[in-house]
Design a protein around this motif. Structure first.
Motif, PDB file in Angstrom:
ATOM      1  N   SER A  37      50.078  95.605  99.968  1.00 38.90           N
ATOM      2  CA  SER A  37      51.296  96.158  99.375  1.00 38.90           C
ATOM      3  C   SER A  37      52.207  96.692 100.478  1.00 38.90           C
ATOM      4  O   SER A  37      51.792  96.894 101.615  1.00 38.90           O
ATOM      5  N   GLU A  56      52.488  94.270  93.492  1.00 40.33           N
ATOM      6  CA  GLU A  56      53.939  94.058  93.528  1.00 40.33           C
ATOM      7  C   GLU A  56      54.694  95.347  93.183  1.00 40.33           C
ATOM      8  O   GLU A  56      54.381  96.030  92.216  1.00 40.33           O
ATOM      9  N   GLY A  57      55.688  95.673  93.997  1.00 38.33           N
ATOM     10  CA  GLY A  57      56.542  96.825  93.739  1.00 38.33           C
ATOM     11  C   GLY A  57      55.943  98.169  94.099  1.00 38.33           C
ATOM     12  O   GLY A  57      56.524  99.216  93.777  1.00 38.33           O
ATOM     13  N   HIS A  58      54.813  98.177  94.804  1.00 35.60           N
ATOM     14  CA  HIS A  58      54.171  99.452  95.143  1.00 35.60           C
ATOM     15  C   HIS A  58      55.100 100.353  95.941  1.00 35.60           C
ATOM     16  O   HIS A  58      55.091 101.579  95.779  1.00 35.60           O
ATOM     17  N   LEU A  60      58.079 100.861  95.583  1.00 36.66           N
ATOM     18  CA  LEU A  60      59.135 101.422  94.731  1.00 36.66           C
ATOM     19  C   LEU A  60      58.619 102.497  93.791  1.00 36.66           C
ATOM     20  O   LEU A  60      59.405 103.060  93.029  1.00 36.66           O
ATOM     21  N   THR A  61      57.329 102.781  93.831  1.00 34.72           N
ATOM     22  CA  THR A  61      56.748 103.740  92.901  1.00 34.72           C
ATOM     23  C   THR A  61      56.014 104.835  93.658  1.00 34.72           C
ATOM     24  O   THR A  61      56.014 104.871  94.890  1.00 34.72           O
TER      25      THR A  61
END
Length: 199
Positions: A37, A56-58, A60-61
């Protein structure tokens, strides 16, 4: 299969920054079939048909929130294996802290990240906080029969379902929001958290 590949301090390079979680995790990260990630401090590497989707998108969180790879993995029935370490290294417990909504995750720091173009940028990242007090969940986990313990060589290995651990931690935190804070005298993070929770 997922493994933590956390990094701290130096500029984060997705492809080259080594895992600071031990040699086993670094060797796991370097496998040709592993994907990692893009979170600049709490990245995880995964191997398997769903690994890319789950990481996916780690970036962004939250590092260890419900939408992080560990949160998603637990939600989809994944298991936790702690080999040679106790629950003070059980990062999935952080997911429960976020589910409960504890108002203690207010500290952020700027982390340098090396982009695909080679330029260094900064990203604001939440500091997850101390996990040394997580071992206090052990009696709750034991009373539920939620983990199996075996010995492999000299290592004590704990095996448990992620959703069970999150459920147990959520229940404990709702009963006592301070239960997972450590009692180390010089832990400024837990001291601040206790003031927030009791204030």
């Amino acid at each position: 299969v997922f493994a933590p590949t956390m990094t701290f301090g130096a500029p984060f390079n997705h492809d080259e920054s080594p895992s600071l979680c031990g040699l086993v995790t670094e060797m796991f990260r370097l496998r040709p079939d592993a994907v990692r990630s893009h979170h600049p401090t709490h990245s995880v590497a995964g191997i398997g048909p769903d690994a890319a989707r789950l990481i996916e998108g780690h970036e962004l969180t939250l590092p260890n929130g419900p939408d992080s790879p560990l949160g998603k993995l637990a939600d989809e029935g994944g298991f936790i294996v702690l080999a040679g370490v106790g629950h003070e290294r059980n990062t999935t417990i952080h997911v429960a802290q976020h589910i409960v909504g504890l108002p203690i995750f207010r500290k952020y720091r700027e982390v340098p990240v090396i982009g695909s173009d080679g330029n260094i940028r900064t990203k604001l990242v939440m500091i997850p906080g101390c996990s040394r007090g997580f071992k206090r969940l052990e009696p709750f986990i034991e009373s539920r029969g939620a983990q199996k313990i075996v010995h492999i060589g000299d290592a004590v290995v704990r095996f448990m379902r992620g959703e069970d651990i999150i459920e147990i931690a959520v229940r404990a935190l709702r009963n006592d929001p301070c239960i997972l804070l450590c009692d180390v005298p010089d832990c400024a993070w837990c001291q601040d958290a206790e003031q927030i929770l009791k204030g």
